[in-house]
Design a protein around this motif. Structure first.
Motif, mmCIF file in Angstrom:
data_model
loop_
_atom_site.group_PDB
_atom_site.id
_atom_site.type_symbol
_atom_site.label_atom_id
_atom_site.label_comp_id
_atom_site.label_asym_id
_atom_site.label_seq_id
_atom_site.Cartn_x
_atom_site.Cartn_y
_atom_site.Cartn_z
ATOM 1 N N ILE A 26 20.477 11.977 -9.428
ATOM 2 C CA ILE A 26 21.886 12.570 -9.898
ATOM 3 C C ILE A 26 21.799 12.368 -11.178
ATOM 4 C CG2 ILE A 26 22.839 10.383 -9.435
ATOM 5 C CD1 ILE A 26 25.474 11.942 -8.302
ATOM 6 N N ALA A 27 22.789 13.456 -11.829
ATOM 7 C CA ALA A 27 22.757 13.367 -13.159
ATOM 8 C C ALA A 27 24.156 12.745 -13.570
ATOM 9 C CB ALA A 27 22.688 14.699 -13.924
ATOM 10 N N ASN A 32 22.359 10.882 -18.269
ATOM 11 C CA ASN A 32 21.007 10.631 -17.846
ATOM 12 C C ASN A 32 20.901 11.195 -16.204
ATOM 13 O OD1 ASN A 32 19.839 8.180 -19.602
ATOM 14 N ND2 ASN A 32 21.979 7.561 -19.280
ATOM 15 N N VAL A 33 19.714 11.226 -16.054
ATOM 16 C CA VAL A 33 19.208 11.780 -14.577
ATOM 17 C C VAL A 33 18.770 10.523 -13.856
ATOM 18 C CG1 VAL A 33 17.760 12.927 -13.009
ATOM 19 C CG2 VAL A 33 18.801 14.185 -15.043
ATOM 20 N N LYS A 34 19.561 10.112 -12.969
ATOM 21 C CA LYS A 34 19.023 8.621 -12.063
ATOM 22 C C LYS A 34 18.489 8.661 -10.935
ATOM 23 C CE LYS A 34 22.527 6.016 -14.780
ATOM 24 N NZ LYS A 34 23.744 5.196 -14.655
ATOM 25 N N LEU A 35 17.409 7.971 -10.783
ATOM 26 C CA LEU A 35 16.962 7.982 -9.088
ATOM 27 C C LEU A 35 17.384 6.909 -8.663
ATOM 28 C CD1 LEU A 35 14.786 8.872 -7.150
ATOM 29 C CD2 LEU A 35 13.211 7.444 -8.121
ATOM 30 N N LEU A 47 16.396 8.839 -16.614
ATOM 31 C CA LEU A 47 15.866 9.957 -17.716
ATOM 32 C C LEU A 47 16.901 10.551 -18.603
ATOM 33 C CD1 LEU A 47 13.183 11.464 -18.868
ATOM 34 C CD2 LEU A 47 14.019 13.564 -17.351
ATOM 35 N N PRO A 48 16.764 10.306 -19.822
ATOM 36 C CA PRO A 48 18.117 10.734 -20.717
ATOM 37 C C PRO A 48 17.864 12.122 -20.899
ATOM 38 C CG PRO A 48 16.527 9.622 -22.110
ATOM 39 C CD PRO A 48 16.098 9.472 -20.531
#
Length: 198
Positions: A26-27, A32-35, A47-48
Motif C-alpha cells: 500500500i502507498a 512511501n510504498v509499504k509492505l 520504498l519512498p
C-alpha cells in the motif's frame, strides 16, 4: 497506528492496498510504498516514491503466490507512475514516468499498458497510456476542466479495420478504438476516446 506531528501527514487517504502473498502492499500519505504483514501490521519494507500517494497499488500479472513480482503506484504531487518490484521482504523501483502534473488515479492495466488519469498544468483532466515495458507515455488525451481522479474502467478496446489507411494507423489500415470511463470528472464522469492504437 501511525501518529503525525503537527503539520505532518500520516496514514492513508484514498489508498487501496494490493494483496501480496500473505501481506499487503500500500502507498501512504508520507510518500512511501509499504509492505505490511497482514497478520501483525508490522512494516516489513518501504520504498519512498517522492510525494504522497492518494491512489491504489495495482499488482501486475507476474506477481506469484508468494507476492513476489511487479506492482504499480502513483505519486500525487508530480503525477508519476512508479513500477515497484517485490522480492521477498524487499522493495525496489524498477522504473517511473511522469504522465501528468498531479494524479490521484489508480491505474488500469490491459495488454502491457497502464491507463491512468490525472490533471495537467492548465487544470484539465487527462488520460495517459503508458507502455509498461519501456515506462514511456505513448499518448495523453485531455478531458474537461477539473481533475480526473478515479480509477479507469476500460469499457471497450477493439481492433478495427479501416476502409483506407489513415495517418497514424498502420499501413494495412488497422486502427484501434478505445473508450475509457473515469467517474472523477466534476459532473458525471469523463469518457475519453482514442482513435488509434495507444
Amino acid at each position: 497506528t501511525e501518529t503525525a506531528g503537527e503539520g505532518e501527514s500520516s496514514g492513508y487517504y484514498w489508498a487501496a492496498g494490493a494483496p501480496s502473498g500473505g501481506d499487503l502492499l500500500i502507498a501512504d500519505d508520507t510518500g512511501n510504498v509499504k509492505l505490511i504483514d497482514s497478520e501483525t501490521g508490522a512494516v516489513k519494507a518501504q520504498l519512498p516514491i517522492g510525494t504522497p500517494s492518494h491512489s491504489g497499488v495495482v499488482a501486475l500479472s507476474d506477481v506469484d503466490d508468494s507476492g513476489n513480482g511487479t506492482y504499480l503506484a502513483v505519486s500525487r504531487d508530480d503525477g508519476t507512475l512508479h513500477k515497484v518490484c517485490r522480492q521477498q521482504d524487499s522493495l525496489s523501483e524498477t522504473g517511473s514516468v511522469s504522465f501528468a502534473t498531479t494524479s490521484t488515479s489508480t491505474p488500469a492495466v490491459y495488454d502491457g499498458k497502464a491507463y491512468v488519469c490525472g490533471m495537467d498544468a492548465d487544470g484539465y483532466g487527462t488520460l495517459s497510456v503508458v507502455d509498461l515495458s519501456t515506462m514511456t507515455v505513448l499518448k495523453t488525451v485531455r478531458g474537461g476542466k477539473g481533475a480526473a481522479q478515479s480509477r479507469l474502467y476500460i469499457a471497450s478496446l477493439q481492433r478495427i479495420k479501416l476502409k483506407q489507411p489513415t495517418p497514424g494507423h498502420d499501413s494495412a489500415g488497422h486502427g484501434y478504438h478505445g473508450v475509457f470511463r473515469s467517474g472523477a470528472d466534476k459532473a458525471d464522469g469523463a469518457v475519453f476516446q482514442c482513435g488509434k492504437e495507444p
